[in-house]
Motif scaffolding. Structure first.
Motif, mmCIF file in Angstrom:
data_model
loop_
_atom_site.group_PDB
_atom_site.id
_atom_site.type_symbol
_atom_site.label_atom_id
_atom_site.label_comp_id
_atom_site.label_asym_id
_atom_site.label_seq_id
_atom_site.Cartn_x
_atom_site.Cartn_y
_atom_site.Cartn_z
ATOM 1 N N SER A 1 3.582 7.171 -6.415
ATOM 2 C CA SER A 1 3.589 6.233 -5.295
ATOM 3 C C SER A 1 5.019 5.808 -4.984
ATOM 4 C CB SER A 1 2.712 5.015 -5.612
ATOM 5 O OG SER A 1 3.240 4.326 -6.721
ATOM 6 N N LEU A 2 5.196 5.302 -3.781
ATOM 7 C CA LEU A 2 6.509 4.853 -3.322
ATOM 8 C C LEU A 2 6.628 3.349 -3.510
ATOM 9 C CD1 LEU A 2 6.691 6.843 0.033
ATOM 10 C CD2 LEU A 2 7.743 7.458 -2.157
ATOM 11 N N HIS A 3 7.803 2.906 -3.943
ATOM 12 C CA HIS A 3 8.057 1.486 -4.143
ATOM 13 C C HIS A 3 9.452 1.135 -3.647
ATOM 14 C CE1 HIS A 3 4.574 0.508 -6.669
ATOM 15 N NE2 HIS A 3 4.693 1.742 -7.107
ATOM 16 N N GLN A 4 9.622 -0.118 -3.263
ATOM 17 C CA GLN A 4 10.946 -0.606 -2.944
ATOM 18 C C GLN A 4 11.820 -0.417 -4.182
ATOM 19 O OE1 GLN A 4 11.644 -4.924 -2.686
ATOM 20 N NE2 GLN A 4 12.496 -4.516 -0.647
ATOM 21 N N GLY A 5 13.039 0.059 -3.966
ATOM 22 C CA GLY A 5 13.945 0.270 -5.083
ATOM 23 C C GLY A 5 13.867 1.652 -5.697
ATOM 24 N N SER B 1 7.292 -2.923 -1.171
ATOM 25 C CA SER B 1 6.294 -2.152 -1.926
ATOM 26 C C SER B 1 4.870 -2.442 -1.450
ATOM 27 C CB SER B 1 6.399 -2.449 -3.425
ATOM 28 O OG SER B 1 7.630 -2.005 -3.932
ATOM 29 N N CYS B 2 4.586 -3.698 -1.144
ATOM 30 C CA CYS B 2 3.225 -4.050 -0.710
ATOM 31 C C CYS B 2 2.882 -3.355 0.610
ATOM 32 C CB CYS B 2 3.054 -5.557 -0.603
ATOM 33 S SG CYS B 2 4.200 -6.367 0.523
ATOM 34 N N ASP B 3 3.853 -3.214 1.500
ATOM 35 C CA ASP B 3 3.605 -2.503 2.767
ATOM 36 C C ASP B 3 3.360 -1.017 2.521
ATOM 37 O OD1 ASP B 3 3.903 -4.848 4.184
ATOM 38 O OD2 ASP B 3 5.998 -4.471 4.722
ATOM 39 N N LEU B 4 4.089 -0.446 1.572
ATOM 40 C CA LEU B 4 3.922 0.974 1.253
ATOM 41 C C LEU B 4 2.588 1.218 0.570
ATOM 42 C CD1 LEU B 4 7.532 1.585 -0.105
ATOM 43 C CD2 LEU B 4 6.633 2.290 2.118
ATOM 44 N N GLU B 5 2.233 0.360 -0.363
ATOM 45 C CA GLU B 5 0.984 0.513 -1.123
ATOM 46 C C GLU B 5 -0.254 0.309 -0.247
ATOM 47 O OE1 GLU B 5 0.067 1.086 -4.528
ATOM 48 O OE2 GLU B 5 2.076 1.944 -4.575
ATOM 49 N N ASN B 6 -0.167 -0.580 0.732
ATOM 50 C CA ASN B 6 -1.331 -0.935 1.558
ATOM 51 C C ASN B 6 -1.315 -0.281 2.934
ATOM 52 O OD1 ASN B 6 -2.599 -2.745 -0.349
ATOM 53 N ND2 ASN B 6 -0.829 -4.073 -0.003
ATOM 54 N N SER B 7 -0.528 0.792 3.078
ATOM 55 C CA SER B 7 -0.465 1.557 4.336
ATOM 56 C C SER B 7 -0.186 0.679 5.547
ATOM 57 C CB SER B 7 -1.763 2.343 4.541
ATOM 58 O OG SER B 7 -1.990 3.199 3.446
ATOM 59 N N LYS B 8 0.742 -0.277 5.391
ATOM 60 C CA LYS B 8 1.094 -1.185 6.491
ATOM 61 C C LYS B 8 2.272 -0.671 7.309
ATOM 62 C CE LYS B 8 -1.617 -4.660 5.177
ATOM 63 N NZ LYS B 8 -2.235 -5.773 5.736
ATOM 64 N N THR B 9 2.816 0.486 6.928
ATOM 65 C CA THR B 9 3.952 1.042 7.660
ATOM 66 C C THR B 9 3.865 2.559 7.659
ATOM 67 O OG1 THR B 9 6.355 1.040 7.869
ATOM 68 C CG2 THR B 9 5.489 1.079 5.632
ATOM 69 N N GLU C 1 4.358 9.914 5.093
ATOM 70 C CA GLU C 1 3.651 11.097 4.596
ATOM 71 C C GLU C 1 4.638 12.173 4.149
ATOM 72 O OE1 GLU C 1 0.674 12.341 7.410
ATOM 73 O OE2 GLU C 1 -0.276 10.354 7.377
ATOM 74 N N PHE C 2 5.731 12.339 4.897
ATOM 75 C CA PHE C 2 6.752 13.296 4.478
ATOM 76 C C PHE C 2 7.340 12.875 3.130
ATOM 77 C CE2 PHE C 2 11.184 14.312 3.875
ATOM 78 C CZ PHE C 2 11.147 15.700 3.926
ATOM 79 N N LEU C 3 7.685 11.595 3.016
ATOM 80 C CA LEU C 3 8.327 11.110 1.795
ATOM 81 C C LEU C 3 7.387 11.214 0.589
ATOM 82 C CD1 LEU C 3 11.086 10.122 0.979
ATOM 83 C CD2 LEU C 3 10.326 7.792 1.406
ATOM 84 N N GLN C 4 6.101 10.933 0.798
ATOM 85 C CA GLN C 4 5.130 11.055 -0.291
ATOM 86 C C GLN C 4 5.058 12.494 -0.807
ATOM 87 O OE1 GLN C 4 1.842 9.367 1.879
ATOM 88 N NE2 GLN C 4 1.955 7.432 0.767
#
Length: 171
Positions: free
Chosen positions: A7-11, A47-55, A126-129
């Motif tokens: 998964s992707l996270h801030q930092g 991280s919360c935006d990435l985890e919850n598909s908010k962006t 999606e590319f980054l994942q």
């Protein structure tokens, strides 16, 4: 690899990441050949935006080593005492366009890293994942360093240039 590692996270540090930089001039209706620049970047999106598909677009900034920073200085600024001053300014956060991160030899970070807030890029999530699946070793900032990075970016991003500064006090 665990789900959390994928998964992707801030930092998150993403090495050799392809970034599409738009051309200087864009005209409506014209077709462009785009190329990807390869950069080392760190994720700044929450991280919360990435985890919850908010962006859909992940915000990233490039980073580079302190050695590269020293090499980019003017010849007169590359002397030992001048380099120490530059390092202290970075360490104290006096240069808001940069953020200094400590080295960690256990994580393969043999030099201090500098995050450059002046250039911000967006990468489709999606590319980054998919891209991070190909990376063998990924380093991630942990709290409170992740929050410190986020706060430094916020200070840089929200700064206001006044048309006239307050003059020095004359007694």
């Amino acid at each position: 690899m665990s789900r959390d590692e994928l998964s992707l996270h801030q930092g998150d540090f993403i090495r050799d990441c392809p970034i599409i930089v738009p051309p200087k001039d864009l005209e409506e209706g014209k077709t462009y050949d785009l190329q990807a620049d390869i950069m080392d970047v760190i994720i700044l999106s929450q991280s919360c935006d990435l985890e919850n598909s908010k962006t859909e677009i992940v915000l990233v900034c490039p980073f580079f080593t302190f050695f590269d920073y020293k090499e980019s200085l003017q010849p007169g600024e590359q002397k030992k005492e001048a380099v120490k001053k530059h390092f202290e300014r970075l360490k104290q956060g006096i240069q808001p366009n940069y953020h200094l991160l400590n080295k960690d030899k256990n994580k393969g970070l043999d030099d201090y890293l500098i995050v450059d807030f002046r250039n911000v890029y967006g990468i489709h999530i999606e590319f980054l994942q998919e891209y991070v699946k190909s990376l063998e070793n990924r380093v991630r900032l942990l709290p409170p360093y992740r929050e410190h990075l986020s706060q430094a970016f916020a200070r840089f991003f929200m700064r206001v240039g006044l048309p006239q500064n307050i003059p020095p006090l004359s007694l």
